[in-house]
Design a protein around this motif. Structure first.
Motif, PDB file in Angstrom:
ATOM      1  N   UNK A  82       0.828  -1.218   0.000  1.00 50.23           N
ATOM      2  CA  UNK A  82       0.000   0.000   0.000  1.00 50.23           C
ATOM      3  C   UNK A  82       0.856   1.260   0.000  1.00 50.23           C
ATOM      4  N   UNK A  83       2.160   1.102  -0.141  1.00 48.46           N
ATOM      5  CA  UNK A  83       3.082   2.232  -0.130  1.00 48.46           C
ATOM      6  C   UNK A  83       3.332   2.726  -1.551  1.00 48.46           C
ATOM      7  N   UNK A  84       3.070   3.994  -1.784  1.00 47.63           N
ATOM      8  CA  UNK A  84       3.325   4.566  -3.101  1.00 47.63           C
ATOM      9  C   UNK A  84       4.797   4.546  -3.470  1.00 47.63           C
ATOM     10  N   UNK A 110      14.273   3.765   1.136  1.00 42.09           N
ATOM     11  CA  UNK A 110      12.954   3.890   1.747  1.00 42.09           C
ATOM     12  C   UNK A 110      12.708   2.911   2.892  1.00 42.09           C
ATOM     13  N   UNK A 111      13.422   1.785   2.906  1.00 39.05           N
ATOM     14  CA  UNK A 111      13.206   0.797   3.971  1.00 39.05           C
ATOM     15  C   UNK A 111      14.464  -0.055   4.117  1.00 39.05           C
ATOM     16  N   UNK A 112      15.496   0.471   4.773  1.00 37.76           N
ATOM     17  CA  UNK A 112      16.796  -0.227   4.818  1.00 37.76           C
ATOM     18  C   UNK A 112      16.719  -1.654   5.330  1.00 37.76           C
ATOM     19  N   UNK A 154       7.746   6.067   7.089  1.00 38.05           N
ATOM     20  CA  UNK A 154       7.370   6.043   8.505  1.00 38.05           C
ATOM     21  C   UNK A 154       7.229   4.622   9.029  1.00 38.05           C
ATOM     22  N   UNK A 155       6.719   3.713   8.194  1.00 30.71           N
ATOM     23  CA  UNK A 155       6.533   2.328   8.623  1.00 30.71           C
ATOM     24  C   UNK A 155       7.845   1.546   8.630  1.00 30.71           C
ATOM     25  N   UNK A 156       8.911   2.157   8.143  1.00 34.29           N
ATOM     26  CA  UNK A 156      10.201   1.473   8.074  1.00 34.29           C
ATOM     27  C   UNK A 156      11.234   2.089   9.007  1.00 34.29           C
TER      28      UNK A 156
END
Length: 402
Positions: free
Chosen positions: A181-183, A310-312, A377-379
């Motif tokens: 759901x992440x753009x 974006x999400x290491x 934010x979620x990562x």
């Protein structure tokens, strides 16, 4: 977490061996074998594209479906990196491994043309089929699923890998719903698919286009078809260095660098694809297609590392997902080409280039709208759950301290 390894404690440990002595460090053996593996994966794809030029049109569509199973190679390799690649080495180890794709294309495309021209098209499949079997045997013997299963690894290298990966690889819960759901995640995936569409279209169809429209024979088509991939192999190094140079001097934000490189590359590729479709002369088409593929290195250097941006801590999983989607053009594009190019006419090939150009443009627009270079934010990494990056860097430096 790594403790300090002094010179006396480390001795002649494999951990202290210079990179060029790769045979003393098992993770470098794994990387070299992966490099050769991706070389072979693309060799097997390229030999089909060159071999079909020497065959009848009634058989080549069946043979191209044999590339479908190659799509699992990229996501499968990420499981190997999860066990073998320390976080601070993952980018360079993976980059060297995946560069085998381009090297395989550059070498095998003209070599396949020579084999088909001088010996016959069956030799193309026999030679590289045997090479693939030899690589498989070597991989089976040399590479284990994890360093703890490798009886030849040095104890200190094993400790270095396990200590580096232990905390960062355990107890991570992947937010699957957030992934899809992440753009920003979809922007990286769409960029991957867009770049691969043009790349895989040309890698499988360029020799046939050169024979049908530009009137090259099989040997000439093999040599000239390698030029675009030689260009991307060179440009990829320039793109990576340039991006790091801009970021190190804080000239632009990470997001802006990624957008400029990815969107700019796609727009340029769209332009040169359209020019190739209109020119349809040997020199003009080859020049435009070489520039189109070569400039793709700027996009590749962007979306491959964008997962780390974006999400290491989830980058390996995301890259696996992205490459899974990115493998689909290798299946879909040849099928579409087979339906459209029925009479080997120039106007039929123009449609193929129009499609690739439209996908490049769509990729640029989508990434321009939704792409990001910031940690989502979620990562966010919470200190109590994950090793702090600065601490890990300090520990790595101590492990290599003389």
């Amino acid at each position: 977490m790594l403790g300090k390894l002094t010179r006396d404690e480390a001795g002649d440990s494999n951990v202290d061996a210079p990179c060029w002595k790769f045979w003393r460090q098992r993770r470098y053996i794994v990387t070299l074998m992966a490099h050769l593996g991706f070389f072979n994966v693309f060799a097997l794809r390229v030999n089909v594209s060159v071999g079909i030029v020497a065959m009848t049109s009634s058989t080549w569509r069946i043979l191209e479906n044999g590339t479908k199973l190659e799509g699992v190679s990229f996501p499968s390799m990420h499981d190997v990196w999860a066990h073998w690649a320390p976080p601070l080495e993952r980018s360079r180890l993976a980059s060297f491994a995946y560069s085998g794709c381009y090297l395989g294309t550059v070498i095998v495309m003209p070599l396949s043309g020579v084999l088909a021209h001088n010996i016959g098209w069956p030799a193309v499949f026999y030679v590289f089929g045997v090479v693939g079997l030899l690589w498989f045997a070597a991989w089976w013997v040399l590479v284990k699923r994890g360093p703890q299963y490798d009886r030849c690894i040095d104890a200190r290298e094993l400790k270095y890998i396990q200590d580096s990966l232990g905390t960062s690889q355990e107890n991570i819960v992947h937010p699957w719903k957030k992934f899809f759901t992440s753009g920003s995640v979809w922007a990286a995936i769409v960029a991957n698919v867009s770049e691969n569409w043009g790349f895989l279209t040309l890698i499988t169809q360029l020799p046939l286009f050169m024979k049908d429209v530009l009137q090259f024979d099989v040997q000439e088509a093999g040599f000239l078809s390698a030029l675009p991939y030689l260009a991307v192999a060179i440009t990829l190094q320039v793109a990576g260095v340039l991006a790091d140079w801009i970021l190190s001097r804080k000239m632009l934000s990470i997001t802006n660098v990624r957008k400029i490189f990815i969107c700019g590359a796609f727009i340029c590729q769209c332009t040169f694809m359209l020019l190739a479709a209109f020119l349809l002369t040997p020199s003009g088409a080859i020049t435009c297609l070489t520039l189109a593929v070569g400039l793709g290195a700027f996009a590749t250097s962007g979306f491959f590392v964008n997962y780390l941006d974006i999400a290491p801590q989830h980058a390996s999983v995301l890259l696996g997902i992205g490459n899974t989607f990115g493998s689909l053009p290798g299946i879909i594009s040849p099928t579409i080409t087979g339906f459209i190019v029925q009479n080997k006419m120039a106007h039929e090939w123009q449609i193929i280039f129009y499609i690739a150009s439209a996908i490049y443009l769509a990729g640029a627009l989508f990434y321009g709208l939704f792409g990001s270079g910031e940690v989502q934010s979620w990562a966010k990494i919470r200190h109590e759950e994950t090793v702090n990056e600065d601490t890990l860097q300090g520990c790595s430096n101590k492990a290599y301290e003389k």
